[in-house]
Motif scaffolding. Structure first.
Motif, PDB file in Angstrom:
ATOM      1  N   GLY A 305     -24.118 -11.278 -42.837  1.00 47.92           N
ATOM      2  CA  GLY A 305     -25.210 -11.536 -41.903  1.00 47.92           C
ATOM      3  C   GLY A 305     -25.245 -10.693 -40.662  1.00 47.92           C
ATOM      4  N   LEU A 306     -24.247  -9.825 -40.436  1.00 45.90           N
ATOM      5  CA  LEU A 306     -24.258  -8.990 -39.227  1.00 45.90           C
ATOM      6  C   LEU A 306     -25.167  -7.790 -39.443  1.00 45.90           C
ATOM      7  CD1 LEU A 306     -22.640  -8.966 -36.435  1.00 45.90           C
ATOM      8  CD2 LEU A 306     -21.449  -7.016 -37.437  1.00 45.90           C
ATOM      9  N   SER A 307     -26.180  -7.653 -38.607  1.00 44.42           N
ATOM     10  CA  SER A 307     -27.139  -6.558 -38.739  1.00 44.42           C
ATOM     11  C   SER A 307     -26.532  -5.235 -38.277  1.00 44.42           C
ATOM     12  CB  SER A 307     -28.387  -6.861 -37.897  1.00 44.42           C
ATOM     13  OG  SER A 307     -29.202  -5.712 -37.779  1.00 44.42           O
ATOM     14  N   PRO A 308     -26.874  -4.106 -38.937  1.00 46.24           N
ATOM     15  CA  PRO A 308     -26.432  -2.789 -38.454  1.00 46.24           C
ATOM     16  C   PRO A 308     -26.916  -2.488 -37.047  1.00 46.24           C
ATOM     17  CG  PRO A 308     -27.273  -2.639 -40.705  1.00 46.24           C
ATOM     18  CD  PRO A 308     -27.619  -4.014 -40.216  1.00 46.24           C
ATOM     19  N   HIS A 309     -28.012  -3.154 -36.604  1.00 47.01           N
ATOM     20  CA  HIS A 309     -28.509  -2.951 -35.246  1.00 47.01           C
ATOM     21  C   HIS A 309     -27.551  -3.520 -34.203  1.00 47.01           C
ATOM     22  CE1 HIS A 309     -32.117  -2.699 -37.759  1.00 47.01           C
ATOM     23  NE2 HIS A 309     -32.701  -2.030 -36.787  1.00 47.01           N
ATOM     24  N   THR A 310     -26.640  -4.380 -34.649  1.00 42.23           N
ATOM     25  CA  THR A 310     -25.778  -5.102 -33.711  1.00 42.23           C
ATOM     26  C   THR A 310     -24.758  -4.202 -33.036  1.00 42.23           C
ATOM     27  OG1 THR A 310     -26.022  -7.108 -35.027  1.00 42.23           O
ATOM     28  CG2 THR A 310     -24.159  -7.018 -33.527  1.00 42.23           C
ATOM     29  N   LEU A 311     -24.233  -3.222 -33.763  1.00 42.32           N
ATOM     30  CA  LEU A 311     -23.211  -2.338 -33.214  1.00 42.32           C
ATOM     31  C   LEU A 311     -23.829  -1.423 -32.168  1.00 42.32           C
ATOM     32  CD1 LEU A 311     -20.277  -2.441 -34.089  1.00 42.32           C
ATOM     33  CD2 LEU A 311     -20.625  -0.286 -35.260  1.00 42.32           C
ATOM     34  N   THR A 312     -23.276  -1.442 -30.953  1.00 39.42           N
ATOM     35  CA  THR A 312     -23.919  -0.803 -29.806  1.00 39.42           C
ATOM     36  C   THR A 312     -22.933   0.086 -29.060  1.00 39.42           C
ATOM     37  OG1 THR A 312     -25.295  -2.792 -29.598  1.00 39.42           O
ATOM     38  CG2 THR A 312     -25.299  -1.268 -27.745  1.00 39.42           C
ATOM     39  N   PRO A 313     -22.818   1.370 -29.413  1.00 45.74           N
ATOM     40  CA  PRO A 313     -21.928   2.274 -28.676  1.00 45.74           C
ATOM     41  C   PRO A 313     -22.375   2.446 -27.229  1.00 45.74           C
ATOM     42  CG  PRO A 313     -22.489   3.176 -30.823  1.00 45.74           C
ATOM     43  CD  PRO A 313     -23.405   2.004 -30.598  1.00 45.74           C
ATOM     44  N   ALA A 314     -21.398   2.650 -26.365  1.00 43.86           N
ATOM     45  CA  ALA A 314     -21.672   2.774 -24.937  1.00 43.86           C
ATOM     46  C   ALA A 314     -20.657   3.718 -24.310  1.00 43.86           C
ATOM     47  CB  ALA A 314     -21.609   1.405 -24.262  1.00 43.86           C
ATOM     48  N   TYR A 315     -20.972   4.133 -23.087  1.00 47.04           N
ATOM     49  CA  TYR A 315     -20.055   4.978 -22.308  1.00 47.04           C
ATOM     50  C   TYR A 315     -20.004   4.438 -20.890  1.00 47.04           C
ATOM     51  CZ  TYR A 315     -18.598   8.783 -19.240  1.00 47.04           C
ATOM     52  OH  TYR A 315     -17.966   9.512 -18.265  1.00 47.04           O
ATOM     53  N   GLY A 316     -18.821   4.401 -20.334  1.00 44.27           N
ATOM     54  CA  GLY A 316     -18.690   3.944 -18.960  1.00 44.27           C
ATOM     55  C   GLY A 316     -17.331   4.280 -18.398  1.00 44.27           C
ATOM     56  N   LEU A 317     -17.140   3.974 -17.137  1.00 43.75           N
ATOM     57  CA  LEU A 317     -15.860   4.197 -16.471  1.00 43.75           C
ATOM     58  C   LEU A 317     -15.822   3.385 -15.182  1.00 43.75           C
ATOM     59  CD1 LEU A 317     -15.850   7.878 -15.061  1.00 43.75           C
ATOM     60  CD2 LEU A 317     -17.897   6.613 -15.667  1.00 43.75           C
ATOM     61  N   ALA A 318     -14.617   3.113 -14.700  1.00 50.45           N
ATOM     62  CA  ALA A 318     -14.442   2.227 -13.548  1.00 50.45           C
ATOM     63  C   ALA A 318     -15.159   2.753 -12.312  1.00 50.45           C
ATOM     64  CB  ALA A 318     -12.950   2.047 -13.265  1.00 50.45           C
ATOM     65  N   GLU A 319     -15.274   4.073 -12.190  1.00 48.90           N
ATOM     66  CA  GLU A 319     -15.902   4.657 -11.005  1.00 48.90           C
ATOM     67  C   GLU A 319     -17.397   4.378 -10.930  1.00 48.90           C
ATOM     68  OE1 GLU A 319     -12.168   7.136 -11.684  1.00 48.90           O
ATOM     69  OE2 GLU A 319     -13.676   6.130 -12.915  1.00 48.90           O
ATOM     70  N   SER A 320     -17.986   3.925 -12.026  1.00 46.24           N
ATOM     71  CA  SER A 320     -19.384   3.479 -12.015  1.00 46.24           C
ATOM     72  C   SER A 320     -19.440   1.972 -12.254  1.00 46.24           C
ATOM     73  CB  SER A 320     -20.195   4.225 -13.079  1.00 46.24           C
ATOM     74  OG  SER A 320     -21.573   3.886 -12.989  1.00 46.24           O
ATOM     75  N   THR A 321     -18.462   1.254 -11.754  1.00 38.96           N
ATOM     76  CA  THR A 321     -18.264  -0.175 -11.929  1.00 38.96           C
ATOM     77  C   THR A 321     -17.879  -0.474 -13.374  1.00 38.96           C
ATOM     78  OG1 THR A 321     -19.834  -0.655 -10.140  1.00 38.96           O
ATOM     79  CG2 THR A 321     -19.197  -2.486 -11.573  1.00 38.96           C
ATOM     80  N   LEU A 322     -18.733  -0.124 -14.317  1.00 38.21           N
ATOM     81  CA  LEU A 322     -18.393  -0.153 -15.743  1.00 38.21           C
ATOM     82  C   LEU A 322     -19.343   0.723 -16.537  1.00 38.21           C
ATOM     83  CD1 LEU A 322     -16.837  -1.151 -18.209  1.00 38.21           C
ATOM     84  CD2 LEU A 322     -18.385  -3.111 -18.308  1.00 38.21           C
ATOM     85  N   PHE A 433     -26.912  10.575 -25.075  1.00 37.03           N
ATOM     86  CA  PHE A 433     -25.717  11.325 -24.721  1.00 37.03           C
ATOM     87  C   PHE A 433     -24.644  11.160 -25.803  1.00 37.03           C
ATOM     88  CE2 PHE A 433     -27.951  10.551 -20.795  1.00 37.03           C
ATOM     89  CZ  PHE A 433     -27.874  11.772 -20.148  1.00 37.03           C
ATOM     90  N   TYR A 434     -24.028  12.287 -26.173  1.00 35.27           N
ATOM     91  CA  TYR A 434     -22.983  12.334 -27.187  1.00 35.27           C
ATOM     92  C   TYR A 434     -21.704  12.822 -26.505  1.00 35.27           C
ATOM     93  CZ  TYR A 434     -26.832  11.899 -30.516  1.00 35.27           C
ATOM     94  OH  TYR A 434     -27.935  11.451 -31.218  1.00 35.27           O
ATOM     95  N   VAL A 435     -20.734  11.925 -26.343  1.00 37.61           N
ATOM     96  CA  VAL A 435     -19.530  12.215 -25.568  1.00 37.61           C
ATOM     97  C   VAL A 435     -18.438  12.746 -26.493  1.00 37.61           C
ATOM     98  CG1 VAL A 435     -17.811  11.279 -23.987  1.00 37.61           C
ATOM     99  CG2 VAL A 435     -20.159  10.391 -23.936  1.00 37.61           C
ATOM    100  N   LEU A 436     -17.821  13.864 -26.084  1.00 37.91           N
ATOM    101  CA  LEU A 436     -16.826  14.543 -26.920  1.00 37.91           C
ATOM    102  C   LEU A 436     -15.390  14.239 -26.512  1.00 37.91           C
ATOM    103  CD1 LEU A 436     -18.615  17.997 -26.999  1.00 37.91           C
ATOM    104  CD2 LEU A 436     -18.408  16.425 -28.916  1.00 37.91           C
ATOM    105  N   GLY A 437     -15.126  14.108 -25.226  1.00 39.18           N
ATOM    106  CA  GLY A 437     -13.759  13.891 -24.756  1.00 39.18           C
ATOM    107  C   GLY A 437     -13.627  14.345 -23.319  1.00 39.18           C
TER     108      GLY A 437
END
Length: 554
Positions: A305-322, A433-437
C-alpha cells in the motif's frame, strides 16, 4: 516580544494528541496538555534556580517525552537550548570530550539532565573545572510553572562534524519559525497527520524535522530510540500499518541508511496483511541517495500500500536550520543518468541513455527550494552558473542561522555576505537540484572530480555493507589517493573494493585498508568523519606503507 510560532502550542496544547515512546514490546503515551504543563514547570524551575535569561542551557536526556518537555521548557524560560547526544554503551572518551567541548563553547553555567544521566554529567563536568551546575530535570519539573519572554535566539545546533570538528550554529526563533513553516507547507502537514521517528533528537534532522515540526502543530508523534530501530526495524515500520495500530503514522524522515536497514531486515512475510496506504511522506536526506536503494525500498513496500509518491528526497544542513530543498510530496522522485567525466565544477553535465555503467552515474533529485529560501549553483568565483552546470550550492533566505559561535571558524561551510556557501556540489535541471557530494570529500583527477559518496554507492552496489565502509579521497605527496576503508570485512570484500576502486578512480593511487569494527570515526548521527580518518591514515603512513594500485602518473 510575541510568542514564536514554534512555542505557541504551549498556549493551546491538545488533549487528544501527544507523544508516544515505543520499543519492540511496550509503549508509553503523554498528551500535549501534560507535556505543556511539564515544560512550563521546568521553565519555572530554571527561573527559580536563577538561570539568567538568554543564556545557553545544554540538555542531556534520553530520547523521549521528557526531552520534548525540557526542550520547550528551556526556551519558555527565555533561555537558549542546546541538545547533547546521550552516551551509549559504545561511547568512550570522545563522547565525554564532546560534552565538555559544548559546555565550554556555550559558556554554560548550568546543564539540565534527567536522572539516568545525572551521575555521568557530574563526573564529566567535574573534569572541566568550570563549576557548571547540573540541574536535575525531575526536580525542576516538580515546582511551580513560570515563563519569561523568549530570547531572540532559540537554540545552538552543533553540526555533525563529518568533514571537520563540530561547530555550534546559532539558530534564532525567526529562522526556526521560518524553516518549520516551510517544512510543514512542503509536507502539506495537517491537523490529523501523525509522525513517527527513530532519529536521535540531538541531530538536526531528528530535532527539527521530527520533533519541532510535529510538536509545533500539536501533531501526534511516536518515537523510538535509534538502537530500537537498528535492532528491530519492523517495530518502527509497524507504526505505519493501519491494520496494526489505531493511529498509523503518516510522515517520517530518515537518512538513506535507514531505508537500507529496512530492506535488509524486513521481508514481505513480515509485512503480510499490512496496510501502509496512510503514509504520505517518507523524507530521505542527510546523505547521498542511491536510486537503486529507492527501487528496492519501493518494491518491498508498494505491494503493501505504500505509494511511490511517498518517498521524498531532500537536502538540508544545520546552518539553514534544517531543510533547504525537497521533492514535492505528490511527485515521484526523479533520477538522471549523467556522464562521470562531466562531474567537475564549472562543467555542464550531459545526460546519458541506457543502463548505468562505470562511465556514468545516476543521481537522485533532491527537489526544489523550500518557501523563503533561494538556492543557486555557483562557480569557483562565487557567481551563479547556468542550469545544468556543476558547482557549489549557495543558500540565502529566512531559514539561515545567525552564524557560528565565536570559536566556529574553520575551513568549509561559511556565511559570506548574507548567504551560506555550503561546500556541497550539485547541478540544477528543470528547477530541481541534484547533489553530488562535498567539495572536501573529493579529489580532482585529470580535471575531473571524484566524490567519495559516489564511490561508496558503487561499493554498495557491488554487495558491500555500506555501514562498514568509508571512502576517503585526497592529495598526498603530490598524487591523488583513493582509499576504501573496510571495517571488520573479509578478504573477499577487499578484493571487491579493489575492483571497484580500479573502475571508479582511474588516475589515482588506490588503497584498501581493512580495520577492526569501530575503527571508522563517526559523528553522533552515524556519519563517517572522512577528514579525521584521512588524517589518521596519513599519520599512520598508510599511503606509503601499503603498496598502492595505480594507473601511472596522474
Amino acid at each position: 516580544m510575541s510568542r514564536p510560532r514554534t512555542l505557541s502550542w504551549l498556549d493551546a496544547p491538545r488533549d487528544d494528541s501527544g507523544v508516544e515512546m515505543f520499543d519492540e514490546a511496550s509503549h508509553t503515551y503523554r498528551p500535549y496538555t501534560e507535556l505543556a504543563d511539564a515544560a512550563l514547570r521546568i521553565a519555572g524551575g530554571l527561573i527559580a534556580q536563577g538561570v539568567p535569561r538568554r543564556t545557553v542551557v545544554p540538555l542531556l536526556c534520553s530520547t523521549g517525552s521528557d526531552l520534548v518537555a525540557a526542550f520547550y521548557g528551556v526556551q519558555a524560560a527565555g533561555c537558549v537550548v542546546s541538545v547533547l547526544a546521550p552516551p551509549t554503551r559504545m561511547s568512550g572518551e570522545a563522547a565525554r570530550a564532546h560534552v565538555r567541548t559544548v559546555v565550554a563553547a556555550v559558556d554554560a553555567g548550568a546543564v539540565v539532565v534527567d536522572a539516568a544521566h545525572h551521575d555521568y554529567a557530574v563526573d564529566v563536568l567535574a573534569e572541566t573545572g568550570q563549576g557548571t551546575r547540573v540541574l536535575l530535570l525531575e526536580e525542576l519539573a516538580a515546582g511551580d510553572p513560570g515563563q519569561r519572554d523568549p530570547a531572540e535566539q532559540a537554540l545552538v545546533q552543533f553540526t555533525s562534524g563529518s568533514s571537520g570538528r563540530p561547530r555550534g550554529v546559532r539558530i534564532s526563533h525567526a529562522a526556526l519559525d521560518a524553516n518549520t513553516a516551510a517544512i510543514r507547507a512542503w509536507e502539506r502537514a495537517g491537523r490529523d497527520d501523525s509522525w513517527c521517528s527513530w532519529l536521535p533528537m540531538h541531530h538536526d534532522m531528528g530535532l527539527i524535522g521530527c520533533l519541532v515540526v510535529p510538536v509545533s502543530g500539536n501533531n501526534r508523534l511516536a518515537v523510538c530510540r535509534p538502537e530500537t530501530f537498528l535492532r528491530h526495524p519492523l517495530s518502527y515500520v509497524t507504526r505505519f500499518d493501519a491494520n496494526r495500530v489505531e493511529q498509523p503514522a503518516t510522515v517520517t524522515a530518515t537518512p538513506a541508511f535507514g531505508l537500507q536497514r529496512i530492506v535488509d531486515k524486513v521481508g514481505h512475510a513480515d509485512l503480510e496483511g499490512a496496510d501502509l496506504s496512510r503514509t504520505r511522506a517518507v523524507i530521505v536526506g542527510a546523505e547521498r541517495i542511491d536510486p537503486a536503494l529507492v527501487t528496492r525500498f519501493t518494491e518491498l513496500m508498494h505491494p503493501h500500500g505504500l505509494s511511490p509518491h511517498t518517498l521524498t528526497p531532500a537536502y538540508g544542513l544545520a546552518e539553514s536550520t534544517l531543510a533547504v530543498t525537497g521533492v514535492p510530496v505528490e511527485e515521484v522522485p526523479r533520477a538522471v543518468l549523467v556522464h562521470r567525466d562531466d562531474l567537475r565544477v564549472g562543467t555542464k553535465v550531459s545526460l546519458a541513455s541506457g543502463l548505468t555503467d562505470r562511465a556514468t552515474v545516476q543521481v537522485m533529485s533532491c527537489g526544489r527550494a523550500l518557501e523563503g529560501l533561494t538556492v543557486r549553483v555557483v562557480g569557483e568565483d562565487g557567481e551563479p552558473l547556468p542550469e545544468g552546470h556543476v558547482g557549489e550550492l549557495a543558500v540565502s533566505g529566512s531559514s539561515l542561522a545567525d552564524g557560528y559561535l565565536a570559536d566556529g571558524s574553520a575551513e568549509g561551510t561559511a556565511f559570506v555576505d548574507g548567504r551560506l556557501l555550503t561546500r556541497d556540489v550539485a547541478f540544477r535541471l528543470a528547477g530541481e537540484f541534484y547533489v553530488l557530494g562535498r567539495l572536501g570529500d573529493s579529489v580532482k583527477v585529470h580535471a575531473r572530480s571524484l566524490f567519495a559518496e559516489d564511490v561508496e554507492l558503487m561499493l554498495g552496489r557491488a554487495g558491500l555493507n555500506l555501514s562498514r565502509v568509508c571512502v576517503v579521497l585526497g592529495e598526498a605527496d603530490g598524487s591523488p589517493h583513493a582509499v576504501a576503508v573496510l571495517e571488520g570485512l573479509d578478504t573477499r570484500a577487499a578484493e571487491v573494493a579493489e575492483d571497484v576502486l580500479a573502475a571508479a578512480c582511474p588516475g589515482t593511487r588506490r588503497h584498501v585498508a581493512r580495520v577492526p569494527r569501530g575503527a571508522i570515526p563517526r559523528t553522533s548521527s552515524g556519519k563517517s568523519r572522512r577528514r579525521q580518518l584521512w588524517q589518521r591514515l596519513s599519520r599512520e603512513h598508510v599511503f606509503d606503507a601499503v603498496p598502492a594500485a595505480t594507473d601511472g602518473p596522474a
